[in-house]
Each structure stands twice: as C-alpha cells, then as structure tokens.
Design a protein around this motif. Structure first.
Motif, PDB file in Angstrom:
ATOM      1  N   SER A 143       0.760  -1.235   0.007  1.00 35.00           N
ATOM      2  CA  SER A 143      -0.022   0.028   0.086  1.00 35.00           C
ATOM      3  C   SER A 143       1.074   1.028  -0.089  1.00 35.00           C
ATOM      4  CB  SER A 143      -0.872   0.194   1.273  1.00 35.00           C
ATOM      5  OG  SER A 143      -1.773  -1.212   1.034  1.00 35.00           O
ATOM      6  N   PRO A 193       3.023   2.730  -2.180  1.00 31.16           N
ATOM      7  CA  PRO A 193       2.924   3.537  -3.409  1.00 31.16           C
ATOM      8  C   PRO A 193       1.771   4.367  -3.600  1.00 31.16           C
ATOM      9  CG  PRO A 193       3.887   1.420  -4.041  1.00 31.16           C
ATOM     10  CD  PRO A 193       3.370   1.371  -2.594  1.00 31.16           C
ATOM     11  N   GLY A 194       0.479   3.832  -3.121  1.00 29.23           N
ATOM     12  CA  GLY A 194      -0.792   4.380  -3.214  1.00 29.23           C
ATOM     13  C   GLY A 194      -0.840   5.584  -2.085  1.00 29.23           C
ATOM     14  N   ALA A 195      -0.328   5.182  -0.834  1.00 31.04           N
ATOM     15  CA  ALA A 195      -0.075   6.201   0.045  1.00 31.04           C
ATOM     16  C   ALA A 195       0.510   7.433  -0.264  1.00 31.04           C
ATOM     17  CB  ALA A 195       0.398   5.334   1.498  1.00 31.04           C
ATOM     18  N   SER A 251       1.090   8.517  -3.415  1.00 29.17           N
ATOM     19  CA  SER A 251       0.506   9.115  -4.464  1.00 29.17           C
ATOM     20  C   SER A 251      -0.911   9.921  -3.862  1.00 29.17           C
ATOM     21  CB  SER A 251       0.115   8.476  -5.431  1.00 29.17           C
ATOM     22  OG  SER A 251      -0.940   7.281  -5.039  1.00 29.17           O
ATOM     23  N   GLY A 252      -1.538   9.239  -2.814  1.00 24.49           N
ATOM     24  CA  GLY A 252      -2.672   9.787  -2.195  1.00 24.49           C
ATOM     25  C   GLY A 252      -2.411  10.914  -0.943  1.00 24.49           C
ATOM     26  N   PHE A 286      -1.761   7.366   4.561  1.00 26.26           N
ATOM     27  CA  PHE A 286      -1.740   5.815   4.519  1.00 26.26           C
ATOM     28  C   PHE A 286      -3.032   5.591   5.496  1.00 26.26           C
ATOM     29  CE2 PHE A 286      -0.822   1.679   5.931  1.00 26.26           C
ATOM     30  CZ  PHE A 286       0.134   1.070   4.994  1.00 26.26           C
ATOM     31  N   TYR A 341     -13.157   1.868   5.580  1.00 33.00           N
ATOM     32  CA  TYR A 341     -11.765   1.328   4.891  1.00 33.00           C
ATOM     33  C   TYR A 341     -12.054   0.385   4.031  1.00 33.00           C
ATOM     34  CZ  TYR A 341      -7.022  -0.056   4.535  1.00 33.00           C
ATOM     35  OH  TYR A 341      -5.965  -0.689   4.150  1.00 33.00           O
ATOM     36  N   LEU A 353     -11.593   0.508  -0.231  1.00 30.25           N
ATOM     37  CA  LEU A 353     -10.745  -0.431  -0.774  1.00 30.25           C
ATOM     38  C   LEU A 353     -11.470  -1.114  -2.083  1.00 30.25           C
ATOM     39  CD1 LEU A 353      -9.189  -2.368   2.219  1.00 30.25           C
ATOM     40  CD2 LEU A 353      -7.894  -0.734   0.540  1.00 30.25           C
ATOM     41  N   ILE A 399     -11.419   1.482  -4.937  1.00 28.20           N
ATOM     42  CA  ILE A 399     -10.416   1.538  -5.919  1.00 28.20           C
ATOM     43  C   ILE A 399      -9.960   0.316  -6.699  1.00 28.20           C
ATOM     44  CG2 ILE A 399      -9.087   3.011  -4.291  1.00 28.20           C
ATOM     45  CD1 ILE A 399      -7.392   0.612  -3.270  1.00 28.20           C
TER      46      ILE A 399
END
Length: 281
Positions: free
Chosen positions: A145, A147-149, A151-152, A155, A225, A229, A232
C-alpha cells in the motif's frame, strides 16, 4: 531425500524453492503446482498438483519424504483442500508434513484462524509426523500500500495503535527451508513473527522519512476503509477481509515478541524500514 513444496509458483512457495536450493541439491526438490508451464523457470522437477483434485494428489506425492503444505488461498475451501493433501500424503507414504499456519491460530481474533485450526487438528489426528509454522503477517501485506499512500498523501487503515510484528516474506520462506532440511524440527509448533513491532502510525512516519514528505496515518472505521478499498478496485471479499484484519490487528492479533523466527534463521528478521525501501526504489 525428496522435498516437495506445494504452491511452488506462489509468492511464498517460489521463495521457499530458492531457499531450499541453498541447502539441498536441485535433484531432491519437487515443485508442486497447478500449472507446470508457469514453473519452468524454477529449475527443479515439477509435478501437477491441485488441492481440489484429490484423486490425483497421491500419485503426485509418490517418492516424497518431506512435504511443505502451504495453506491455500481459497477462503472457505481451505480445510477441505488441506485435508485432501494430508490424506493423499499419508496414502503416498510421505514421512513428514510441514504446514504454514497462522500466528497463534488457536487463540487468534483473525477470521482466518478457524481453517488453520481445523487443518492443525487434521494433521494431529493423521498419524503422520508434522511441524506447524504459525506464520505472522508478511510485511508486504502493508508495504504493497506504500505507493498508493505516497500518491494519495496518506496511509489508510483500521488498525488504530495495534502492534504489528511483521517480517518479510523471504524471512518466512528461509525459515521453512531451514525446517524442511532438518528433521530435528519434527513435532514442533513455532510462532513466527518479526523481531520488532510497529504501528501503522509508525509505518507512515517511516514512509515520510524515506521520501522526505509528510504522509500521515488516517485511521478509519472498518466499514469506511472497506468501502475505500472496494472503490479503488479490490474485490469485495478482499476489501472486507483487509479491513477486518486491520481491526483484529488493533486488538493485538499481529503482535508477537518471542523472536522465534530470528532464532530459527540465526539472524535478525528484515526490518520494516528495509521493506519500505524496497517498494520505494
């Protein structure tokens, strides 16, 4: 002595094969896989092996002395599938089964635990010699997770301040190879986890440190949460599972301070900072 590994093209199984190559000759390693074509690059003998096809399993296990039974991935089907393998192993004359279970399966809050406990009971009653590796969380379960954290900008999770004693998948793979190659481990049940614990807040701090940018941890209610998920693109079952497992982590389900894993390895387990670094490279 022939050592076989089920699920040998999977993320754990393929690493176990590589670790075994460092300890026994390639000729004594057998990769058990659903698709032998995908196993062509493993460099060892391959045999077709599908947990859900019990009529074919015993033949595939002919001549095998030590078997690593890596738990299946089809939740709700795993007890039956594992039973198929265990019964086939007994029929084929396998001398020893090593099974990858779950950290403190018999007392765990995780909804994954029940099928592991059932499998452990089947092994106990099978008459076969066995060893149980109760694996804790893979660090990769969380670092996937990262890379997504990044970019977003945050976390996300539902683990609150739960302590997480994860280790890198290669640590568990190496431990499995060490055990499989040494019969002194017969009859043991090992609780395996990383040396040091972290919380998801601390994980977010480590990500922030490595990229030089603040990535906070946002703790969310389980349902929220799970919905994120799903939005996405994760399958509903996996999204619900990940959120639920985080909640279990908040109650200590992923914490262990026994350092049994590093004792088997003869070295410290891979720090979470190193696992974060790998995905950021």
């Amino acid at each position: 002595m022939k050592i076989a590994v089920t699920g040998a093209t999977g993320q754990l199984g393929s690493q176990v094969i590589e670790q075994l190559k460092c300890r026994v000759s390639n000729e004594n390693i057998v990769a058990l896989v659903r698709n032998t074509e995908k196993a062509a690059n493993l460099g060892v003998e391959t045999r077709e092996f599908d947990y859900s096809k019990p009529d074919h399993l015993s033949k595939a296990l002919h001549g095998i002395d030590h078997l690593l039974l890596i738990s299946g991935t089809e939740f709700g089907q795993r007890t039956t599938q594992h039973k198929n393998v265990i019964y086939a192993a007994k029929e084929a004359g396998v001398k020893w089964i090593v099974y990858t279970s779950l950290l403190r399966a018999d007392t765990s809050h995780l909804n994954l635990a029940a099928e592991h406990v059932e499998t452990e009971e089947i092994l106990t009653n099978s008459g076969l010699e066995f060893t149980i590796l109760r694996n804790g969380w893979y660090s990769e379960n969380y670092t996937a997770s990262v890379p997504g954290a990044v970019s977003g900008g945050a976390f996300l999770g539902s683990a609150a301040n739960g302590k997480i004693s994860s280790a890198a998948r290669v640590d568990y793979a190496e431990a499995a190879a060490i055990v499989l190659a040494n019969e002194t481990h017969k009859g043991k049940t090992y609780e395996l986890a990383g040396d040091e614990f972290y919380t998801l807040s601390k994980l977010a701090e480590e990500i922030s440190r490595q990229i030089g940018k603040d990535i906070p941890y946002n703790n969310l209610p389980e349902e929220d949460y799970a919905n994120i998920l799903k939005n996405i693109g994760l399958p509903e079952g996996l999204a619900l599972g990940l959120a639920n497992w985080d909640v279990s982590a908040s109650h200590g389900a992923l914490f262990d301070d026994s350092r049994t894993l590093s004792s088997i390895l003869g070295r410290p387990t891979t720090p979470i900072a190193e696992s974060v670094k790998v995905v950021l490279q």
